[in-house]
Design an enzyme around this catalytic site. Structure first.
Site, PDB file in Angstrom:
ATOM      1  N   TYR A  18      38.113  43.044  33.143  1.00  0.00           N
ATOM      2  CA  TYR A  18      38.268  44.358  32.512  1.00  0.00           C
ATOM      3  C   TYR A  18      38.931  44.274  31.138  1.00  0.00           C
ATOM      4  O   TYR A  18      39.971  44.878  30.906  1.00  0.00           O
ATOM      5  CB  TYR A  18      39.076  45.290  33.428  1.00  0.00           C
ATOM      6  CG  TYR A  18      38.303  45.714  34.655  1.00  0.00           C
ATOM      7  CD1 TYR A  18      37.423  46.794  34.584  1.00  0.00           C
ATOM      8  CD2 TYR A  18      38.431  45.033  35.864  1.00  0.00           C
ATOM      9  CE1 TYR A  18      36.688  47.183  35.695  1.00  0.00           C
ATOM     10  CE2 TYR A  18      37.693  45.414  36.974  1.00  0.00           C
ATOM     11  CZ  TYR A  18      36.830  46.490  36.897  1.00  0.00           C
ATOM     12  OH  TYR A  18      36.109  46.881  37.989  1.00  0.00           O
ATOM     13  N   TYR A 146      38.632  51.699  46.531  1.00  0.00           N
ATOM     14  CA  TYR A 146      38.099  50.578  45.752  1.00  0.00           C
ATOM     15  C   TYR A 146      37.527  49.544  46.712  1.00  0.00           C
ATOM     16  O   TYR A 146      38.198  49.134  47.659  1.00  0.00           O
ATOM     17  CB  TYR A 146      39.181  49.921  44.879  1.00  0.00           C
ATOM     18  CG  TYR A 146      38.649  48.703  44.163  1.00  0.00           C
ATOM     19  CD1 TYR A 146      37.850  48.845  43.033  1.00  0.00           C
ATOM     20  CD2 TYR A 146      38.896  47.420  44.636  1.00  0.00           C
ATOM     21  CE1 TYR A 146      37.310  47.731  42.395  1.00  0.00           C
ATOM     22  CE2 TYR A 146      38.367  46.304  44.008  1.00  0.00           C
ATOM     23  CZ  TYR A 146      37.581  46.462  42.890  1.00  0.00           C
ATOM     24  OH  TYR A 146      37.044  45.367  42.261  1.00  0.00           O
ATOM     25  N   ASP A 247      37.790  48.235  55.296  1.00  0.00           N
ATOM     26  CA  ASP A 247      37.926  47.224  54.245  1.00  0.00           C
ATOM     27  C   ASP A 247      39.404  46.840  54.150  1.00  0.00           C
ATOM     28  O   ASP A 247      40.192  47.539  53.524  1.00  0.00           O
ATOM     29  CB  ASP A 247      37.399  47.789  52.919  1.00  0.00           C
ATOM     30  CG  ASP A 247      37.530  46.797  51.771  1.00  0.00           C
ATOM     31  OD1 ASP A 247      38.178  45.751  51.957  1.00  0.00           O
ATOM     32  OD2 ASP A 247      37.004  47.098  50.676  1.00  0.00           O
ATOM     33  N   LYS A 276      40.853  38.217  50.046  1.00  0.00           N
ATOM     34  CA  LYS A 276      42.110  38.032  49.305  1.00  0.00           C
ATOM     35  C   LYS A 276      43.097  37.042  49.955  1.00  0.00           C
ATOM     36  O   LYS A 276      43.013  35.867  49.681  1.00  0.00           O
ATOM     37  CB  LYS A 276      42.736  39.390  49.021  1.00  0.00           C
ATOM     38  CG  LYS A 276      41.903  40.159  47.979  1.00  0.00           C
ATOM     39  CD  LYS A 276      42.659  41.261  47.276  1.00  0.00           C
ATOM     40  CE  LYS A 276      41.971  41.678  45.995  1.00  0.00           C
ATOM     41  NZ  LYS A 276      41.177  42.891  46.076  1.00  0.00           N
TER      42      LYS A 276
END
Ligand SMILES: *Cc1c(COP(=O)(O)O)cnc(C)c1O
Length: 429
Positions: A18, A146, A247, A276
């Site tokens: 980003y 997200y 999630d 992660k």
């Protein structure tokens, strides 16, 4: 390469997450890392508050994890998973089946969190295809979520944060319920579920799954919502025959104070995504767990197989280090560590509440969030944190930390102290 050459080449040629090519922000070169400290090429050391985006739960360069990886590399670094298997994959699958909520008995390994979310979404579509309900292929989610950066993950991430307008016509358009308003520790209010329940009631004939982050909404806003919300979602999914995809790519492995955030509500999803922290931050690996019935239904339908198979599926290096990381976690006193971090973050960040620029301070498990009224100025705030010897990477209005679980009380104090100081100084600017 000298540190200067390295940074100069980076600035000219490398994309960072980003970021703009024409207005680049400073980047810092890391030479090595150990425990909770990053060592920059210029010799400075930073206390890492980010655990490299939730993943480095045991700290950097953990002797056991590093040794596991080296040993596995000497035996088998990779082999295709089509028609072949290996002990690291089987051992890891067995640990995951054992520690995740009961009934999640099938494991699909993927190579990143985004891919795991895609796999979960495809599973839900194929499940209803197999069940003879092919019209059920839409998704329902909640705002402020997200789920990753590839197209289908984006399509269920918050439409405003995720700039859906930019991708109109390319992104599939799914259903979004209002974001939950009752915070984790608030009194539950029944009206919080109204938007969600109206949508599922109206659209269940076309819905194959609800996808959400249980309890903690991560990169979509760092919000902690009420466990009752999740219980209601589970009940509505059951009532209307819609699968629930949890999630837990960010929340898995203890971060929220429970091993998995679903446990705050005693909810078992139909499909669970992990990533992660799975490998303790050593490498990219993700896993999707589901119930046997989902696997059986998928196998019944045309074409009789689940349509996915990454090249690096179940990479042995990643599986070996992940298995070691999970064992390390289970053998540690992680509950106490997280409790202690929660208290220290609460105490240490409390002074931020007095700043006029701060909207809210909230802490859950080993996650601390200072929500500002306005977006922070990255060009000034990032160097200010580095000057104070800490690594904190805000985004938008959120200054947040999720340290490695092994961070000492002293380092936690330095970390939160630096945040309070920097935010106070930024206020003066
Ligand atoms: C980070 C994240 C993802 C995406 O994982 P990647 O490994 O970056 O592809 C998906 N969902 C949640 C909740 C995440 O935090």
């Amino acid at each position: 390469m000298t540190p200067e050459e390295l940074l100069a080449y980076d600035k000219e040629h490398l994309w960072h997450p980003y970021t703009s090519i024409t207005l680049p922000l400073s980047v810092y070169a890391v030479e090595s890392a150990a425990g909770v400290r990053l060592r920059l090429t210029d010799g400075r050391e930073l206390i890492d508050g980010m655990a490299s985006w939730w993943s480095v739960i045991h700290g950097y360069n953990h002797p056991l994890l590093t040794a596991t990886l080296q040993e596995q590399a000497g035996r088998l670094s990779h082999v295709m998973f089509g028609g072949l298997t290996h002990e690291p994959a089987v051992q890891l699958a067995r640990s995951l089946v054992d520690i995740t909520p009961a009934g999640l008995d099938l494991v699909f390994f993927a190579d990143s969190g985004s891919v795991a979310v895609e796999v979960a979404m495809k599973m839900a579509i194929q499940y209803y295809h197999g069940a003879g309900k092919p019209a059920k292929k839409q998704f329902l989610t909640i705002r402020s979520g997200y789920h990753g950066d590839v197209f289908h993950c984006m399509s269920v991430s918050d439409p405003v944060n995720g700039m859906h307008s930019l991708f109109t016509g390319v992104l599939p358009e799914y259903f979004f319920a209002d974001k939950p308003q009752c915070a984790f520790a608030d009194e539950w209010r029944d009206d919080d579920i109204v938007s969600f329940s109206e949508l599922i009631e109206r659209h269940h004939h076309e819905l194959c799954a609800v996808i959400l982050e249980p309890i903690v909404q991560g990169a979509g806003g760092m919000r902690f919502y009420h466990p009752e919300y999740l219980r209601r979602v589970r009940a509505l999914c059951d009532q209307y025959d819609v699968l629930l995809i949890a999630d837990e790519i960010a929340t898995g492995f203890g971060r929220s104070g429970k091993l998995f955030a679903c446990e705050h509500a005693d909810v078992v999803p139909d499909i669970l995504c992990l990533g992660k922290a799975l490998t303790g931050g050593y490498m990219s690996l993700a896993a999707v767990l589901t119930k046997r019935i989902v696997g059986e239904m998928i196998s019944k339908g045309d074409p009789g197989v689940f349509m996915h198979g990454p090249t690096f599926m179940a990479n042995p290096l990643a599986c070996a280090v992940a298995h070691a990381s999970v064992q390390l976690l289970l053998e540690s006193n992680w509950q106490e560590q997280i409790k202690a971090i929660e208290q220290k973050l609460e105490q240490g960040l409390a002074p931020c509440r007095d700043l006029a620029t701060v909207k809210e301070v909230r802490v859950l498990g080993a996650i601390g969030v200072v929500e500002m009224r306005e977006a922070v100025d990255m060009a000034s705030i990032q160097p200010a944190f580095v000057e104070k010897g800490v690594w904190v990477r805000p985004f938008g209005r959120l200054v947040y930390v999720m340290p490695p679980y092994c961070m000492s009380t002293e380092d936690l104090q330095s970390l939160t102290g630096a945040i309070c100081q920097v935010l106070a100084e930024e206020q003066q600017l």
